[in-house]
Motif scaffolding. Structure first.
Motif, PDB file in Angstrom:
ATOM      1  N   SER A 175       0.848  -1.183   0.000  1.00 12.65           N
ATOM      2  CA  SER A 175       0.000   0.000   0.000  1.00 12.65           C
ATOM      3  C   SER A 175       0.890   1.241   0.000  1.00 12.65           C
ATOM      4  N   PRO A 176       0.570   2.229  -0.823  1.00 14.73           N
ATOM      5  CA  PRO A 176       1.395   3.440  -0.844  1.00 14.73           C
ATOM      6  C   PRO A 176       1.100   4.382   0.328  1.00 14.73           C
ATOM      7  N   TRP A 177       0.155   4.025   1.188  1.00 16.45           N
ATOM      8  CA  TRP A 177      -0.275   4.918   2.256  1.00 16.45           C
ATOM      9  C   TRP A 177       0.351   4.515   3.582  1.00 16.45           C
ATOM     10  N   LYS A 178       0.544   5.496   4.455  1.00 19.17           N
ATOM     11  CA  LYS A 178       1.096   5.252   5.787  1.00 19.17           C
ATOM     12  C   LYS A 178      -0.031   4.853   6.733  1.00 19.17           C
ATOM     13  N   PHE A 179       0.305   3.959   7.687  1.00 12.31           N
ATOM     14  CA  PHE A 179      -0.661   3.487   8.676  1.00 12.31           C
ATOM     15  C   PHE A 179      -0.207   3.872  10.065  1.00 12.31           C
ATOM     16  N   ALA A 180      -1.171   4.038  10.969  1.00 16.04           N
ATOM     17  CA  ALA A 180      -0.885   4.284  12.377  1.00 16.04           C
ATOM     18  C   ALA A 180      -2.003   3.640  13.198  1.00 16.04           C
ATOM     19  N   ARG A 181      -1.693   3.314  14.444  1.00 11.64           N
ATOM     20  CA  ARG A 181      -2.695   2.737  15.345  1.00 11.64           C
ATOM     21  C   ARG A 181      -3.504   3.867  15.986  1.00 11.64           C
ATOM     22  N   HIS A 182      -4.834   3.632  16.102  1.00  7.36           N
ATOM     23  CA  HIS A 182      -5.724   4.657  16.656  1.00  7.36           C
ATOM     24  C   HIS A 182      -6.705   4.024  17.630  1.00  7.36           C
ATOM     25  N   GLY A 183      -7.199   4.855  18.537  1.00  7.94           N
ATOM     26  CA  GLY A 183      -8.218   4.428  19.490  1.00  7.94           C
ATOM     27  C   GLY A 183      -7.670   3.524  20.582  1.00  7.94           C
ATOM     28  N   GLN A 184      -8.541   3.186  21.532  1.00  6.81           N
ATOM     29  CA  GLN A 184      -8.152   2.308  22.629  1.00  6.81           C
ATOM     30  C   GLN A 184      -7.811   0.909  22.137  1.00  6.81           C
ATOM     31  N   ALA A 185      -8.444   0.475  21.075  1.00  5.61           N
ATOM     32  CA  ALA A 185      -8.193  -0.865  20.546  1.00  5.61           C
ATOM     33  C   ALA A 185      -6.898  -0.937  19.750  1.00  5.61           C
TER      34      ALA A 185
END
Length: 186
Positions: free
Chosen positions: A118-128
């Motif tokens: 995927s050309p997009w960056k990911f990050a973790r979000h929320g309590q989960a």
């Protein structure tokens, strides 16, 4: 004069074959009655037999007022939105490593074409700690309020078969869709 009760003179079938012969005659009579009624209703233009799509009385009083089913075929890939694949990023531009089973497609086994991350960056979000790509900055702020099903699979090898299965539960064309069941239920 005394009242005497006589036993009922019901003939009990002596053999299984005799039972099936009698039961078959009864079922045949039921089938014939249903055909006669259907033929009689076919002459009535307001009957269900004449127009099976005409509005019918429901089996019970519905509680739902409306159903909205949005199936937006052709949207962005889950791999670009919520399905972070760090191994895919690691092997981007390389052929599929031999330790992975080669996927089978409609055209047979895949060749050694390079993998694309995927050309997009990911990050973790929320309590989960749900992975969300940079394409959804606003969704990332409310990700804990979403229900994400990340275990869906399909039996077909093509996109069309998977879309059919998502809407009907089967890869075969001709089955009623969720929308048809909702209309039938309402």
């Amino acid at each position: 004069m005394t009242n005497t009760i006589r036993p009922c003179s019901v003939q009990v079938p002596a053999t299984r074959r005799e039972f099936l012969a009698r039961a078959g005659g009864g079922l045949g009579g039921l089938a014939l009655a249903a055909l006669v009624v259907r033929t009689a209703r076919a002459n009535d233009p307001d009957s269900v037999a004449a127009n099976p799509l005409a509005a019918q009385l429901p089996h019970f009083a519905p509680r739902a007022k409306r159903v909205v089913w949005l199936f937006m075929d052709g949207g962005p890939s889950h791999i670009d939105l919520f399905d972070h694949k760090p191994e895919l990023t690691k092997y981007a531009g390389q052929p599929l490593p031999p330790s992975f089973k080669r996927p089978v497609t409609a055209m047979g086994s895949t060749s050694g074409t390079p993998l694309m991350a995927s050309p997009w960056k990911f990050a973790r979000h929320g309590q989960a700690g749900q992975w969300v790509s940079e394409l959804y900055p606003e969704v990332a702020t409310v990700v804990d309020e979403l229900c994400l099903l990340q275990s869906c699979t399909a039996d077909g090898l093509t996109h069309i078969a998977a879309c059919t299965q998502a809407n009907t539960g089967s890869i075969l064309i001709g089955r009623p869709s969720l929308g048809a069941w909702a209309l039938y239920g309402l």
